[in-house]
Motif scaffolding. Structure first.
Motif, mmCIF file in Angstrom:
data_model
loop_
_atom_site.group_PDB
_atom_site.id
_atom_site.type_symbol
_atom_site.label_atom_id
_atom_site.label_comp_id
_atom_site.label_asym_id
_atom_site.label_seq_id
_atom_site.Cartn_x
_atom_site.Cartn_y
_atom_site.Cartn_z
ATOM 1 N N VAL A 159 0.826 -1.203 0.000
ATOM 2 C CA VAL A 159 0.000 0.000 0.000
ATOM 3 C C VAL A 159 0.861 1.254 0.000
ATOM 4 C CG1 VAL A 159 -1.780 1.293 1.234
ATOM 5 C CG2 VAL A 159 -1.901 -1.202 1.129
ATOM 6 N N ALA A 160 1.981 1.221 0.729
ATOM 7 C CA ALA A 160 2.839 2.403 0.839
ATOM 8 C C ALA A 160 3.354 2.866 -0.513
ATOM 9 C CB ALA A 160 4.006 2.115 1.772
ATOM 10 N N ALA A 161 3.537 1.939 -1.447
ATOM 11 C CA ALA A 161 4.033 2.306 -2.770
ATOM 12 C C ALA A 161 3.015 3.150 -3.534
ATOM 13 C CB ALA A 161 4.354 1.036 -3.571
ATOM 14 N N VAL A 162 1.753 3.072 -3.119
ATOM 15 C CA VAL A 162 0.681 3.812 -3.780
ATOM 16 C C VAL A 162 0.179 4.947 -2.904
ATOM 17 C CG1 VAL A 162 -1.656 3.634 -4.746
ATOM 18 C CG2 VAL A 162 -0.023 1.760 -5.058
ATOM 19 N N HIS A 163 0.006 4.629 -1.633
ATOM 20 C CA HIS A 163 -0.574 5.597 -0.686
ATOM 21 C C HIS A 163 0.261 5.547 0.602
ATOM 22 C CE1 HIS A 163 -3.711 7.256 2.071
ATOM 23 N NE2 HIS A 163 -3.977 7.989 1.005
ATOM 24 N N PRO A 164 1.263 6.391 0.726
ATOM 25 C CA PRO A 164 2.222 6.270 1.835
ATOM 26 C C PRO A 164 1.704 6.696 3.195
ATOM 27 C CG PRO A 164 2.764 8.165 0.458
ATOM 28 C CD PRO A 164 1.662 7.436 -0.247
ATOM 29 N N LYS A 165 0.509 7.267 3.274
ATOM 30 C CA LYS A 165 0.044 7.797 4.555
ATOM 31 C C LYS A 165 -0.653 6.758 5.435
ATOM 32 C CE LYS A 165 -0.445 12.619 3.129
ATOM 33 N NZ LYS A 165 -1.370 13.783 3.023
ATOM 34 N N ALA A 166 -1.466 5.897 4.862
ATOM 35 C CA ALA A 166 -2.269 5.007 5.702
ATOM 36 C C ALA A 166 -2.874 3.882 4.878
ATOM 37 C CB ALA A 166 -3.394 5.796 6.387
ATOM 38 N N MET A 167 -3.343 2.870 5.606
ATOM 39 C CA MET A 167 -4.144 1.788 5.028
ATOM 40 C C MET A 167 -5.174 1.376 6.070
ATOM 41 S SD MET A 167 -1.842 -1.707 5.287
ATOM 42 C CE MET A 167 -3.263 -2.722 4.821
ATOM 43 N N PRO A 168 -6.242 0.692 5.658
ATOM 44 C CA PRO A 168 -7.221 0.217 6.641
ATOM 45 C C PRO A 168 -6.623 -0.863 7.537
ATOM 46 C CG PRO A 168 -8.107 0.153 4.404
ATOM 47 C CD PRO A 168 -6.647 0.375 4.282
ATOM 48 N N VAL A 169 -7.120 -0.944 8.761
ATOM 49 C CA VAL A 169 -6.779 -2.057 9.639
ATOM 50 C C VAL A 169 -7.617 -3.256 9.217
ATOM 51 C CG1 VAL A 169 -6.816 -2.934 12.003
ATOM 52 C CG2 VAL A 169 -6.154 -0.559 11.552
ATOM 53 N N ILE A 170 -6.939 -4.308 8.765
ATOM 54 C CA ILE A 170 -7.613 -5.500 8.242
ATOM 55 C C ILE A 170 -7.242 -6.698 9.104
ATOM 56 C CG2 ILE A 170 -7.810 -7.063 6.274
ATOM 57 C CD1 ILE A 170 -7.250 -4.652 4.464
ATOM 58 N N ASP A 196 3.760 -8.250 1.778
ATOM 59 C CA ASP A 196 3.471 -9.383 0.893
ATOM 60 C C ASP A 196 2.135 -10.064 1.189
ATOM 61 O OD1 ASP A 196 5.937 -9.049 -0.443
ATOM 62 O OD2 ASP A 196 6.957 -10.271 1.069
ATOM 63 N N ALA A 197 1.326 -9.507 2.105
ATOM 64 C CA ALA A 197 0.007 -10.103 2.390
ATOM 65 C C ALA A 197 -1.033 -9.689 1.369
ATOM 66 C CB ALA A 197 -0.452 -9.710 3.788
ATOM 67 N N LEU A 198 -0.724 -8.657 0.556
ATOM 68 C CA LEU A 198 -1.688 -8.141 -0.414
ATOM 69 C C LEU A 198 -1.118 -8.230 -1.822
ATOM 70 C CD1 LEU A 198 -2.775 -4.892 1.473
ATOM 71 C CD2 LEU A 198 -4.161 -6.964 1.185
ATOM 72 N N VAL A 199 -1.997 -8.359 -2.784
ATOM 73 C CA VAL A 199 -1.624 -8.277 -4.200
ATOM 74 C C VAL A 199 -2.355 -7.102 -4.832
ATOM 75 C CG1 VAL A 199 -1.063 -10.712 -4.467
ATOM 76 C CG2 VAL A 199 -3.418 -9.955 -4.834
ATOM 77 N N LEU A 200 -1.752 -6.531 -5.847
ATOM 78 C CA LEU A 200 -2.358 -5.403 -6.570
ATOM 79 C C LEU A 200 -3.219 -5.951 -7.701
ATOM 80 C CD1 LEU A 200 0.124 -4.178 -5.030
ATOM 81 C CD2 LEU A 200 0.247 -2.518 -6.906
ATOM 82 N N LEU A 201 -4.404 -5.362 -7.844
ATOM 83 C CA LEU A 201 -5.328 -5.728 -8.903
ATOM 84 C C LEU A 201 -5.522 -4.564 -9.845
ATOM 85 C CD1 LEU A 201 -8.160 -7.382 -6.749
ATOM 86 C CD2 LEU A 201 -6.222 -8.536 -7.810
ATOM 87 N N ASP A 202 -5.903 -4.880 -11.068
ATOM 88 C CA ASP A 202 -6.309 -3.818 -11.989
ATOM 89 C C ASP A 202 -7.585 -3.184 -11.486
ATOM 90 O OD1 ASP A 202 -4.159 -4.380 -13.655
ATOM 91 O OD2 ASP A 202 -5.313 -5.831 -14.832
ATOM 92 N N ASP A 203 -7.836 -1.952 -11.890
ATOM 93 C CA ASP A 203 -9.067 -1.271 -11.497
ATOM 94 C C ASP A 203 -10.255 -2.122 -11.897
ATOM 95 O OD1 ASP A 203 -10.823 0.545 -10.536
ATOM 96 O OD2 ASP A 203 -10.324 2.143 -11.917
ATOM 97 N N GLU A 204 -11.092 -2.449 -10.920
ATOM 98 C CA GLU A 204 -12.203 -3.383 -11.171
ATOM 99 C C GLU A 204 -13.314 -2.737 -11.965
ATOM 100 O OE1 GLU A 204 -13.313 -4.523 -7.216
ATOM 101 O OE2 GLU A 204 -11.755 -6.021 -7.091
#
Length: 204
Positions: A159-170, A196-204
């Protein structure tokens, strides 16, 4: 800041995970935007219940410029008196999701994220309140709603590579789900998913 997510987790799948009363009606899978209704797992009079709630907790009065309150979708500052009153067990909820989006930047659309493990079950660590009176939309006037939002934390590597400020608590583990619902100190679970717990997807 996450203002869009997708949920395709079926009610039957959630019922297999938790003993609960299903009060959500017929939930259609798909995207969830701020101020829309979405299913949450919350404490009811007779145990856990699946119910529909509107995304966006009341805004701090200091940030409102008019009587209209569009709601706050993400909670970061748990030390704020505005949020502290709703951090107890009775306001805890789990919000099912399949993927979530973070904005890439102005005019660049969204980047979607999903669990790297295809068998993972994900829930946002949520806070909910009920029967809140406010003006969400001017055309509707004052309404009474059940509301929810979820915690955010520093981002993991993806997430930091896209949005360095925050991510949801999951939360992805049964012991985490139960600890959250049981009222564990919120700061103990206000942490990012492992790298490495997440993968990037194309815009749905």
């Amino acid at each position: 800041m996450c203002n869009l997510y997708s949920n395709t987790t079926t009610q039957e799948a959630i019922r297999r995970l938790f003993p609960l009363t299903d009060r959500a009606g017929n939930v259609e899978p798909g995207r969830v935007y701020p101020d829309q209704l979405a299913p949450i797992l919350r404490h009811g009079d007779d145990g856990l219940e699946l119910a529909m709630s509107r995304w966006g907790l009341p805004s701090p009065p200091s940030v409102l410029k008019t009587a209209r309150d569009p709601g706050v979708t993400n909670i970061r500052n748990l030390g704020s008196p505005h949020w502290r009153r709703w951090l107890g067990k009775e306001h805890r909820c789990l919000v099912p999701l399949t993927s979530f989006a973070e904005p890439r930047g102005k005019g660049k659309g969204n980047q979607w994220f999903a669990a790297a493990d295809p068998d993972a079950v994900m829930f946002f660590a949520g806070i909910e309140i009920r029967d809140w009176k406010s003006v969400r939309k001017v055309k509707d006037g004052e309404t009474t709603d059940d509301l929810f939002a979820f915690l955010t934390c520093p981002p993991n590597a993806e997430v930091a590579a896209v949005h360095p400020k925050a991510m949801p608590v999951i939360l992805t583990k049964e012991d985490e789900w139960q600890a959250w619902l049981d009222g564990i100190n919120a700061t103990e679970l206000q942490r990012p998913l492992p790298d490495d717990a997440l993968v990037l997807l194309d815009d749905e």
